[in-house]
Write a protein that holds these residues in place. Sequence first.
Motif, PDB file in Angstrom:
ATOM      1  N   PRO A   1       0.715  -1.053   0.348  1.00 32.12           N
ATOM      2  CA  PRO A   1       0.154   0.129  -0.081  1.00 32.12           C
ATOM      3  C   PRO A   1       1.141   1.510  -0.134  1.00 32.12           C
ATOM      4  O   PRO A   1       0.475   2.291  -0.725  1.00 32.12           O
ATOM      5  CB  PRO A   1      -1.181   0.112   1.271  1.00 32.12           C
ATOM      6  CG  PRO A   1      -1.495  -2.050   1.394  1.00 32.12           C
ATOM      7  CD  PRO A   1       0.241  -2.027   1.304  1.00 32.12           C
ATOM      8  N   ALA A   2       2.008   1.564   0.371  1.00 37.60           N
ATOM      9  CA  ALA A   2       2.434   2.389   0.738  1.00 37.60           C
ATOM     10  C   ALA A   2       3.644   2.467  -0.745  1.00 37.60           C
ATOM     11  O   ALA A   2       3.986   3.830  -0.839  1.00 37.60           O
ATOM     12  CB  ALA A   2       3.705   2.063   1.835  1.00 37.60           C
TER      13      ALA A   2
ATOM     14  N   TRP B   1       2.177   2.222  -3.870  1.00 35.19           N
ATOM     15  CA  TRP B   1       1.009   2.121  -4.735  1.00 35.19           C
ATOM     16  C   TRP B   1       1.113   4.071  -3.846  1.00 35.19           C
ATOM     17  O   TRP B   1       0.974   4.518  -4.816  1.00 35.19           O
ATOM     18  CB  TRP B   1       0.134   1.593  -4.432  1.00 35.19           C
ATOM     19  CG  TRP B   1      -0.364  -0.126  -4.763  1.00 35.19           C
ATOM     20  CD1 TRP B   1      -0.938  -0.835  -4.442  1.00 35.19           C
ATOM     21  CD2 TRP B   1       0.142  -0.413  -5.549  1.00 35.19           C
ATOM     22  NE1 TRP B   1      -1.477  -1.771  -4.285  1.00 35.19           N
ATOM     23  CE2 TRP B   1      -0.710  -1.839  -5.798  1.00 35.19           C
ATOM     24  CE3 TRP B   1       0.883  -0.359  -6.862  1.00 35.19           C
ATOM     25  CZ2 TRP B   1      -0.848  -2.908  -6.528  1.00 35.19           C
ATOM     26  CZ3 TRP B   1       1.273  -1.211  -7.457  1.00 35.19           C
ATOM     27  CH2 TRP B   1       0.726  -2.250  -7.272  1.00 35.19           C
ATOM     28  N   SER B   2       1.162   4.093  -2.697  1.00 38.22           N
ATOM     29  CA  SER B   2       0.987   5.766  -2.613  1.00 38.22           C
ATOM     30  C   SER B   2       1.871   6.487  -2.672  1.00 38.22           C
ATOM     31  O   SER B   2       1.758   8.029  -3.122  1.00 38.22           O
ATOM     32  CB  SER B   2       0.272   5.660  -1.273  1.00 38.22           C
ATOM     33  OG  SER B   2       1.089   5.509  -0.602  1.00 38.22           O
ATOM     34  N   GLY B   3       3.134   5.879  -2.711  1.00 41.70           N
ATOM     35  CA  GLY B   3       4.311   6.599  -3.157  1.00 41.70           C
ATOM     36  C   GLY B   3       5.163   6.577  -3.719  1.00 41.70           C
ATOM     37  O   GLY B   3       4.346   7.170  -4.850  1.00 41.70           O
TER      38      GLY B   3
ATOM     39  N   TRP C   1       5.382   4.608  -6.396  1.00 43.64           N
ATOM     40  CA  TRP C   1       4.691   4.029  -8.408  1.00 43.64           C
ATOM     41  C   TRP C   1       4.304   4.977  -8.875  1.00 43.64           C
ATOM     42  O   TRP C   1       4.512   4.726 -10.343  1.00 43.64           O
ATOM     43  CB  TRP C   1       2.737   3.091  -7.394  1.00 43.64           C
ATOM     44  CG  TRP C   1       2.651   3.567  -8.743  1.00 43.64           C
ATOM     45  CD1 TRP C   1       1.539   3.930  -9.654  1.00 43.64           C
ATOM     46  CD2 TRP C   1       2.381   2.043  -9.940  1.00 43.64           C
ATOM     47  NE1 TRP C   1       0.715   3.373 -10.369  1.00 43.64           N
ATOM     48  CE2 TRP C   1       1.413   2.264 -10.487  1.00 43.64           C
ATOM     49  CE3 TRP C   1       3.331   1.160  -9.772  1.00 43.64           C
ATOM     50  CZ2 TRP C   1       1.353   1.275 -12.159  1.00 43.64           C
ATOM     51  CZ3 TRP C   1       3.108   0.475 -11.111  1.00 43.64           C
ATOM     52  CH2 TRP C   1       2.197   0.402 -11.590  1.00 43.64           C
ATOM     53  N   ARG C   2       3.801   6.612  -8.328  1.00 41.59           N
ATOM     54  CA  ARG C   2       3.726   7.046  -9.543  1.00 41.59           C
ATOM     55  C   ARG C   2       5.799   7.463 -10.550  1.00 41.59           C
ATOM     56  O   ARG C   2       5.334   7.495 -11.697  1.00 41.59           O
ATOM     57  CB  ARG C   2       4.158   8.836  -8.913  1.00 41.59           C
ATOM     58  CG  ARG C   2       3.853  10.468  -9.969  1.00 41.59           C
ATOM     59  CD  ARG C   2       3.678  11.050  -9.475  1.00 41.59           C
ATOM     60  NE  ARG C   2       2.583  11.013  -7.958  1.00 41.59           N
ATOM     61  CZ  ARG C   2       2.731  11.244  -6.883  1.00 41.59           C
ATOM     62  NH1 ARG C   2       3.512  12.174  -6.898  1.00 41.59           N
ATOM     63  NH2 ARG C   2       1.805  11.280  -5.894  1.00 41.59           N
TER      64      ARG C   2
ATOM     65  N   GLU D   1      -3.325   5.342 -12.286  1.00 40.35           N
ATOM     66  CA  GLU D   1      -2.502   6.071 -11.630  1.00 40.35           C
ATOM     67  C   GLU D   1      -3.072   5.373 -10.018  1.00 40.35           C
ATOM     68  O   GLU D   1      -2.349   5.818  -9.232  1.00 40.35           O
ATOM     69  CB  GLU D   1      -3.177   6.948 -11.541  1.00 40.35           C
ATOM     70  CG  GLU D   1      -2.959   7.814 -13.368  1.00 40.35           C
ATOM     71  CD  GLU D   1      -3.767   9.724 -13.250  1.00 40.35           C
ATOM     72  OE1 GLU D   1      -3.773  10.654 -11.845  1.00 40.35           O
ATOM     73  OE2 GLU D   1      -3.241   9.834 -14.220  1.00 40.35           O
ATOM     74  N   ASP D   2      -3.855   4.621  -9.807  1.00 42.99           N
ATOM     75  CA  ASP D   2      -4.241   4.387  -8.592  1.00 42.99           C
ATOM     76  C   ASP D   2      -4.357   2.595  -8.893  1.00 42.99           C
ATOM     77  O   ASP D   2      -5.368   2.517  -9.014  1.00 42.99           O
ATOM     78  CB  ASP D   2      -5.844   4.820  -8.338  1.00 42.99           C
ATOM     79  CG  ASP D   2      -6.680   4.357  -7.349  1.00 42.99           C
ATOM     80  OD1 ASP D   2      -5.307   3.903  -6.423  1.00 42.99           O
ATOM     81  OD2 ASP D   2      -7.147   4.783  -6.596  1.00 42.99           O
TER      82      ASP D   2
ATOM     83  N   ALA E   1      -4.628   0.533  -6.439  1.00 45.78           N
ATOM     84  CA  ALA E   1      -4.839  -0.546  -5.527  1.00 45.78           C
ATOM     85  C   ALA E   1      -6.242  -0.520  -5.655  1.00 45.78           C
ATOM     86  O   ALA E   1      -6.999  -1.243  -5.119  1.00 45.78           O
ATOM     87  CB  ALA E   1      -4.544   0.450  -3.992  1.00 45.78           C
TER      88      ALA E   1
END
Length: 149
Positions: free
Chosen positions: A110-111, A113-115, A117-118, A135-136, A138
Amino acid sequence: AGQWLAPWLAGLTSFRGLSADAVCDALIARAGLSSPRELDRLLPEYFEAPTGTRVRLDYGSTGQAPVLRIRVQELFGTARHPAILDGAVPLTVELLSPAMRPIQRTTDLPAFWSGSWRDVRADMRGRYPRHEWPEDPANAAPTRRTKPR
């Protein structure tokens, strides 16, 4: 080992007579498990991806967390980090490109995906334009395929 293995050695005159199945049964009994199925549930040989792909886990011999090597697209839609032993031991996830090359290792999906990953997404979109790079991730659908033409 003398105490917990002794019942399984009854009637044997050497260790050569001890089968691998007997040792496995002794370990299952020692761990207090009711059956080999419970052991397979707690320490699976394979991880089943959201796409249905079964990926062998690498338990190695270093005493570290098992490693799951899997294409990143097959984990889209995964909001919780994969783990074994009823969630007590998180897997080390080695995310692979569509060409099966490592792109990232994480113990907190999860971290990721939100960190970072971009940045990974930007690089992968340029290298593999025929694949999905949401872009998302998750909340995206997992896939084994390329984009439809």
